[in-house]
Design a protein around this motif. Structure first.
Motif, short mmCIF file in Angstrom:
data_model
loop_
_atom_site.label_atom_id
_atom_site.label_comp_id
_atom_site.label_asym_id
_atom_site.label_seq_id
_atom_site.Cartn_x
_atom_site.Cartn_y
_atom_site.Cartn_z
N PHE A 1 -0.14 -8.44 3.96
CA PHE A 1 -0.55 -7.55 2.88
C PHE A 1 -1.83 -7.95 2.34
O PHE A 1 -2.63 -7.21 1.65
N TYR A 2 -2.17 -9.21 2.70
CA TYR A 2 -3.41 -9.84 2.18
C TYR A 2 -4.76 -8.80 2.77
O TYR A 2 -5.64 -8.93 1.96
N PHE A 3 -4.60 -8.74 3.95
CA PHE A 3 -5.90 -8.12 4.57
C PHE A 3 -5.48 -6.42 4.79
O PHE A 3 -6.08 -5.77 5.34
N GLU A 4 -4.40 -5.83 3.80
CA GLU A 4 -4.22 -4.67 3.63
C GLU A 4 -3.77 -3.88 4.74
O GLU A 4 -3.80 -2.39 4.93
N VAL A 5 -3.08 -4.54 5.90
CA VAL A 5 -2.36 -3.71 6.98
C VAL A 5 -1.15 -2.85 6.20
O VAL A 5 -1.08 -1.87 6.61
N LEU A 6 -0.54 -3.47 5.23
CA LEU A 6 0.69 -2.54 4.82
C LEU A 6 0.69 -3.38 3.14
O LEU A 6 0.07 -4.51 2.84
N PRO A 7 1.12 -2.43 2.46
CA PRO A 7 1.11 -2.65 0.92
C PRO A 7 2.11 -3.60 0.67
O PRO A 7 3.22 -3.72 1.37
N PRO A 8 2.15 -4.46 -0.26
CA PRO A 8 2.82 -5.67 -0.56
C PRO A 8 4.42 -5.13 -0.82
O PRO A 8 5.35 -5.97 -0.44
N LYS A 9 4.54 -3.83 -1.41
CA LYS A 9 6.08 -3.51 -1.64
C LYS A 9 6.58 -2.84 -0.60
O LYS A 9 7.63 -2.24 -0.54
N ASP A 10 5.72 -2.75 0.58
CA ASP A 10 6.45 -1.97 1.83
C ASP A 10 7.67 -2.83 2.10
O ASP A 10 7.54 -4.09 2.21
N PRO A 11 8.83 -2.26 2.47
CA PRO A 11 9.94 -2.89 2.65
C PRO A 11 9.99 -4.08 4.01
O PRO A 11 10.51 -5.20 4.07
N ARG A 12 8.98 -3.69 4.93
CA ARG A 12 8.64 -4.53 5.89
C ARG A 12 8.20 -5.88 5.37
O ARG A 12 8.04 -6.98 5.87
N VAL A 13 7.08 -5.84 4.64
CA VAL A 13 6.41 -6.91 4.02
C VAL A 13 7.51 -7.56 3.24
O VAL A 13 7.61 -8.85 3.36
N ILE A 14 8.42 -7.06 2.35
CA ILE A 14 9.15 -7.82 1.67
C ILE A 14 9.95 -8.49 2.43
O ILE A 14 10.37 -9.72 2.21
N ASN A 15 10.64 -7.86 3.38
CA ASN A 15 11.58 -8.75 4.40
C ASN A 15 11.20 -9.75 4.87
O ASN A 15 11.73 -10.85 5.17
N THR A 16 9.69 -9.70 5.20
CA THR A 16 8.95 -10.81 5.95
C THR A 16 8.89 -11.74 5.07
O THR A 16 9.16 -13.04 5.48
N MET A 17 8.61 -11.62 3.82
CA MET A 17 7.97 -12.63 3.06
C MET A 17 9.49 -13.23 2.54
O MET A 17 9.35 -14.50 2.11
#
Length: 594
Positions: A477-493
Motif C-alpha cells: 500500500f505504501y507504494f500505491e500498488v493497492l489501496p490500504p483497504k483492499d482486502p488483500r492488503v488487510i489480510n496481509t497486514m
C-alpha cells in the motif's frame, strides 16, 4: 552499543556514550571520519580520583534542541555544539569545588598513530593535530595544570593515569600515540573544543570561542533550534498531541537533521560502537534510508532540508541509472557485502518515488528540471531491469540486504519508481515518456498481484519461493500498488501483526536472527516495522490501534534500530535515522487521517 546523546551541526558531530563520555567526534562530515576515542571528565576530592565511567550517570536533553545534560552525584555538565561553528562547549557545575580534570584521547582520521599534541602558551590551549585536522582544547577560567603524554605504548597508559594523584606533570609536547589532560579547581568551568582544517582557521575558531563565551553560544544555539522547530508547537496548542509525543517528534526531526552533513549526506547512524561486532558500522548513506528521511522532513514542511538530501544523491547515480549499495558522506562508494554489480533495485525505485512526493509537496520544479536527464535514465533502467515473462524486477538484494530474490518489497518500490517517473514526465511535458513509464509500472503491478499474491494463503508473500510473512509487505500500500483497504492488503497486514508481534512491537520477518535476544520469538521488534504497521492502521481508520503502536516506542529518548522485547532496552545502534523518520511519518499519518 549506544549513543544516548548526540550533538552537532552539519560539520561537527559528537556522540556521548552511556557513561557520559564524549567518544565519537566527526568532522568535517557527519559520520566521517571519526576522530574520537574517549574524552572524559575526572573529579578529584583531594584523596581519590573518579572518572565519569566510575559514576552512575543520568543523561537527558536540557532543551528541545540538541543540548545535553549529564549528571552524577557530584557535578552537572551542560554540553552542546554551537549551531554553526565547529565548537563543542561543556559547562561543569561543580558545587563541591572538586578539582576537575579534562582528558582528551583522539584517534585523528580514525587511527591513533602519528598524532601530535602540544601546549600553545600564547593561545592558552592544548593542540592536537595530524595532517590537515586540528583540535584545540581550553577552559574558562584558564586551566591551572596540564600534561601531554604517550598512551598505550611502552607500558605508558596516558595522562589520565598521570592525573590520578591530582597533579599533572606539565609535559608540553608528544608525538605518536598521544593524549592530553587539563586540570583546575573552580565551582564553574567552561571547557571547550574547537576544530579546523588548518592552524590558521583553528586559531580563528579558538579566538571566536573565547570572545563569544559559553552563555552567548548557548543562547544562539537555543534560539536557532527553537526557531527551526517552532512550527510544531501549534500541535499542542490545538490539542492534537500530548507533550510527550510532541517532544519525541521534535527530537526525531532534530536527529534527522543532526545526521545530515552540510552537503546533504544523511547517514543511517553515527553510533560507532557497533564496529566491534563486525569491523564496520552504519556511518554510510543508504539512498533508501535517506529518501525515507527526506519523506519525513517533507511531511512536516522542511522542504529545503529534504532538497539537500536529493541534491546529494542525484549525482551518485551510476552510468547505467541505478544506485550502488551505500556511500560515504563524501559521495564515494562505501563498503559492501554485495558482489558486482551491487544492485539493490529498491533503492533506485524508492528514491524516485519519494522524490516525486517531494516535488508534489514543495513544487520545486527547478530541481526536477536540473535532474531530468538522470530521472529518465533511472526510469529506463527500472523498465529494463525486469523479467519479460513476469513483468517483475529481476532478482535483487531484499530490503534487509540479506537475500538476492525476486521479492515483494523491491517489486513494489520499482512500481513506485516507475509511477513517479510517469508523473514527472507529465510535469515536464513528455507525454511519450509518461505513457512509456506508466505502461511499465502497470506491468510490474500486474506481476506483483499475479506472482507474489498467494490465493491459498490469501495474502502476499515475502518473495518468489518464500511464503514467509515479512513486515516489509507494508510496501504494497505504501507504494500505491493497492489501496490500504483492499482486502488483500488487510489480510496481509493482519498476518504481519499476527505472526511478527513480539514485546509490543513487530519483528522484521519469521526467523530473523540479527541480534536476536532469545529463542522462541520471530526476531527482535524493530522501531520502523512497528511504526509502518501503525501507518497502515491510520490508513484504514483504526486510530486506537495506530496510536497504541506509536506509544510502544514513545518511552525512548532516542530511537534505536531494535529493542529487547523483554527488558525494552535498545538493541543494535542508537539512534537510527530511519527509526526517527518512521516515527515522524507515523505521527503525521495518524494526525492527518483523524
Amino acid at each position: 552499543m549506544a549513543r544516548p546523546l548526540i550533538l552537532g551541526n552539519s560539520r561537527l558531530h559528537v556522540g556521548i556514550n552511556s557513561k557520559g563520555e564524549w567518544v565519537d567526534i566527526y568532522y568535517p562530515y557527519v559520520g566521517y571520519p571519526n576522530h574520537g576515542h574517549r574524552m572524559s571528565l575526572g573529579l578529584f576530592d583531594g584523596k581519590k580520583m573518579k572518572w565519569m565511567k566510575d559514576y552512575k550517570v543520568k543523561l537527558s536533553y536540557l532543551e528541545e534542541g540538541p543540548i545535553a545534560l549529564i549528571e552524577n552525584e557530584d557535578v552537572k555538565v551542560i554540553s552542546f555544539v554551537h549551531y554553526l561553528k565547529p565548537i563543542l562547549w561543556n559547562r561543569v557545575i561543580n558545587p563541591k569545588n572538586l578539582t576537575l580534570f579534562f582528558y582528551h584521547d583522539l584517534h585523528i582520521k580514525e587511527n591513533p598513530f602519528k598524532d601530535t599534541a602540544m601546549l600553545d602558551k600564547k593561545l592558552k590551549a592544548i593542540i592536537h593535530y595530524k595532517d590537515d585536522v586540528y583540535f584545540a582544547f581550553s577552559t574558562i577560567p584558564s586551566f591551572e595544570q596540564f600534561a601531554v603524554g604517550i598512551k598505550e605504548w611502552g607500558g605508558l597508559e596516558g595522562t589520565w593515569r598521570d592525573a590520578e594523584d591530582g597533579l599533572l606533570s606539565g609535559n608540553m609536547v608528544s608525538h605518536g600515540l598521544v593524549d592530553s589532560c587539563l586540570g583546575l579547581k573552580s565551582k564553574l568551568v567552561d571547557h571547550f573544543m574547537v576544530v579546523a582544517n588548518s592552524f590558521k582557521d583553528l586559531k580563528g575558531n579558538l579566538i571566536y570561542a573565547k570572545e563569544e563565551g559559553f552563555n552567548k553560544s548557548l543562547e544562539e544555539t537555543k534560539a536557532y533550534w527553537s526557531s527551526w522547530l517552532s512550527s510544531l508547537n501549534s500541535l499542542v496548542n490545538k490539542k492534537l498531541l500530548n507533550l510527550k509525543l510532541l517532544n519525541l517528534l521534535k527530537r526525531s526531526l532534530t536527529v534527522i537533521k543532526l545526521l545530515m552533513s552540510e552537503n546533504g549526506a544523511l547517514v543511517a547512524s553515527t553510533d560507532f560502537e557497533i564496529i566491534r561486532f563486525g569491523g564496520d558500522n552504519y556511518n554510510y548513506v543508504w539512498p533508501r534510508d535517506a529518501s525515507y528521511c527526506a519523506e519525513a522532513l517533507d511531511s512536516w514542511g522542511y522542504y529545503d532540508d529534504a532538497s539537500k538530501i536529493f541534491d546529494f544523491l542525484f549525482p551518485l547515480i551510476s552510468e547505467k541509472g541505478y544506485f550502488l549499495h551505500k556511500y560515504y558522506p563524501t559521495g564515494n562508494f562505501g563498503s559492501t557485502w554485495h558482489p558486482v554489480p551491487f544492485i539493490q533495485i529498491d533503492q533506485t525505485g524508492s528514491f524516485l518515488y519519494f522524490f516525486w512526493k517531494h516535488y508534489h509537496l514543495s513544487k520545486k520544479i527547478d530541481q526536477v528540471a536540473k535532474n531530468w536527464d538522470k530521472i529518465v535514465k533511472m526510469g529506463k533502467f527500472l523498465e529494463e531491469f525486469r523479467d519479460r515473462n513476469t513483468g517483475l524486477p529481476k532478482a535483487s538484494w531484499d530490503l534487509w540486504e540479506e537475500r538476492k530474490t525476486i521479492n515483494t518489497y523491491s517489486s513494489c518500490a520499482v512500481y513506485g519508481g516507475l509511477l513517479a517517473c510517469s508523473r514527472l514526465a507529465e510535469i515536464m511535458g513528455r507525454r511519450d515518456l509518461r505513457d512509456q513509464f506508466l505502461k511499465a509500472s502497470e506491468e510490474v503491478r500486474e506481476g506483483i498481484i499475479k506472482y507474489l499474491y498467494d490465493e491459498r494463503l490469501k495474502r502476499f508473500i515475502k518473495a518468489l519461493g518464500d511464503e514467509r510473512v515479512d513486515s516489509s509487505l507494508f510496501s504494497i500500500f505504501y507504494f500505491e500498488v493497492l489501496p490500504p483497504k483492499d482486502p488483500r492488503v488487510i489480510n496481509t497486514m493482519l498476518e504481519v501483526e499476527s505472526k511478527l508481534s513480539v514485546g509490543g512491537g513487530i519483528a522484521r520477518y519469521e526467523g530473523d536472527g540479527y541480534f536476536k535476544v532469545s529463542e522462541g520469538i520471530p526476531g527482535n521488534p524493530w522501531i520502523l516495522t512497528t511504526l509502518y504497521l501503525s501507518i497502515f492502521y491510520s490508513e484504514i481508520g483504526n486510530f486506537e490501534r495506530a496510536k497504541s503502536l506509536i506509544e510502544v516506542v514513545s518511552n525512548f529518548d532516542l530511537l534505536p534500530e531494535q529493542f529487547n522485547p523483554i527488558t525494552k532496552e535498545n538493541v543494535s545502534v542508537l539512534p537510527l535515522a530511519w527509526s526517527h523518520a518512521a516515527f515522524a511519518l507515523a505521527l503525521k499519518k495518524f494526525l492527518s487521517n483523524l
